[in-house]
Design a protein around this motif. Structure first.
Motif: not given
Ligand SMILES: [Zn+2]
Length: 491
Positions: A29-47
């Motif tokens: 939820s916090v990641a989407r607030e910062v980087y948008g609902v469709d998370l960049p792959p690098v952020v999603k993979e890291r999470l």
């Protein structure tokens, strides 16, 4: 007064599944607030990578409790918690506001729309360094000024290659809030639903033995009292201070921006007196020789000065001989890992060498010697220079980059208050470090006189004198900046 609080997670604690679910939801939820609902792959993979490691080691409750501590607002005030060790290598504690530095690779993101840039050539040029050092840019979609972030710290430094390691949860916090947390009622209200899963103990020892694998330790750091007071005296939140200010950076090169010269402060060459980690003569000498020119260089300076066997007879010689610079010497254990990976070594070998270097490469048994020789010959086969091999074997202890990032951010924030809010900064300093100072006591001449006396025998001061000497230097600086302590207001 307890100096350290230890929170042990009870072994039969059955919060795992629920904890995993909460941690996952909050992080995304916090990641989407910062980087948008469709998370960049690098952020999603890291999470996903971090969450799966945390789930496998049943440690999600450590993150959830740490979040409650770091974001607690006793008496309506935000407290400052500074993590030690490798925890700052992870994105999840950053998103939960437990740590201060974003460990993702350098990137731009738009605060107004979903634009992100992790991949362009300009951004890639900052790989391994601090994103805040990148030039300013505006959003190509909406025209707003882009934010710059990312300190590029790899998660395996904290989690190990198999993801099985649980990083150390050790936090410094201010004396004021250690006292606050020492009250069981306050503690219970902050830990709320999780209190039933933990045992809390107090210790006066600075390093009590670990009582379980899953525990959180809290210790005192008076500089965090200073930071909290600066924040409340100025109403400027420390987390909103920009990292790309040339004026703040100049304090790490000269005291000129404070409107004074080094002669005004007993010859100290920088504006960093009583800026933690940057206020010692040892650090001043390192700065003189390394000539930092970016925020990332400052981060590296903390690693060089904290480490043991890293600077003297090692990085210093390499820099003096022109073989290396502040940007290339080993400042952190992470540097060893990435350098060896870049040289083509396998992740396993690079990690294994890093683990040996971090605490000094001791080999006493025959087996250890054989392992060491094998790794050294592998390094030689990968073209690692003799200088490098010698250098990493001289290191006795080297810190993780994550710790350097968190400490530099705190130092930077204090430098900001010192530069822009001098009266508030010195008032905060006096109340934290010189609480007994009577307003009529230190007149300027007396300060200079005592300072001169201590300067003459600088190397033989006892601990109390050392403390007083440091405080006198701060008073000297304060007077030189035209700030005086007013008498008590008796009306
Ligand atoms: Zn935009």
């Amino acid at each position: 007064m307890a100096k350290k609080i230890i929170i042990n997670i009870k072994e039969d604690s059955n919060v795992c599944d629920r904890g995993n679910q909460i941690l996952r939801e909050e992080s995304f939820s916090v990641a989407r607030e910062v980087y948008g609902v469709d998370l960049p792959p690098v952020v999603k993979e890291r999470l996903e990578l971090e969450l799966s490691a945390i789930e496998n080691s049943n440690s999600s409750i450590l993150y959830l409790i740490s979040k409650l501590i770091a974001t607690a607002t006793p008496e309506g005030k935000n407290i400052v918690v500074n993590p030690l060790g490798e925890l700052g290598s992870l994105l999840i504690p950053f998103l939960l506001k437990i740590t201060h530095g974003n460990p993702l690779p350098p990137h731009y993101f738009c605060p107004n729309c979903d634009f992100v840039d992790f991949d362009s050539e300009g951004v890639q040029a900052y790989a391994g360094r601090a994103g805040c050092d990148m030039p300013d840019r505006v959003c190509p979609i909406c025209g707003k000024k882009l934010k710059k972030d990312g300190f590029d710290i790899s998660p395996e430094i904290a989690l190990a290659l198999n993801g099985k390691r649980v990083p150390i949860f050790l936090f410094d916090l201010s004396q004021k809030y250690i006292s606050y947390f020492s009250d069981p009622n306050h503690f219970e209200s902050i830990l709320s639903d999780y209190i039933q899963f933990v045992d809390v103990s107090f210790s006066d020892k600075s390093n009590p033995g670990d009582t379980s694998r899953l525990h959180i330790s809290l210790r005192v750091d008076p500089y965090l009292d200073l930071l909290e007071r600066c924040q409340s005296n100025t109403q400027m939140r420390w987390k909103e201070i920009p990292f790309d200010s040339e004026a703040i950076f100049s304090l790490f090169q000269s005291p000129a921006a404070l409107g004074i010269t080094s002669d005004d402060i007993g010859g100290f060459p920088y504006g960093t007196l009583e800026i933690p980690d940057f206020n010692t003569e040892f650090m001043a000498r390192i700065i003189q020789e390394t000539k930092p020119e970016s925020f990332d260089d400052l981060i590296r300076l903390t690693g060089i000065s904290f480490g043991d066997g890293v600077w003297l007879d090692n990085a210093r010689d390499a820099i003096r001989e022109g073989r290396e610079s502040i940007k290339t010497v080993t400042a952190f254990r992470d540097d060893v890992y990435f350098y060896l990976r870049k040289k083509g070594m396998s992740t396993e070998d690079a990690f294994s060498i890093m683990q040996r270097v971090r605490k000094g490469w001791k080999a006493s048994s025959q087996k250890q010697c054989a392992e060491r020789d094998q790794l050294i010959s592998k390094m030689v086969r990968h073209g690692i220079s003799v200088h490098y091999l010698e250098s990493i074997q001289k290191i006795q202890y080297v810190f993780p980059r994550a710790m350097g990032v968190c400490h530099t951010i705190i130092a930077w924030a204090l430098a900001y208050y010192k530069l822009y809010f001098p009266a508030e900064y010195y008032a905060a300093y006096i109340s934290v470090f010189m609480p007994d100072l009577k307003t009529d006591q230190p007149i300027r001449e007396k300060t200079n006189e005592k300072f001169a006396e201590y300067s003459l025998r600088k190397d033989s001061l006892n601990m109390d004198e050392e403390k007083e000497y440091r405080n006198l230097r701060v008073l000297q600086e304060m007077y030189a900046r035209g700030i005086v302590i007013l008498g008590p207001d008796i009306l």
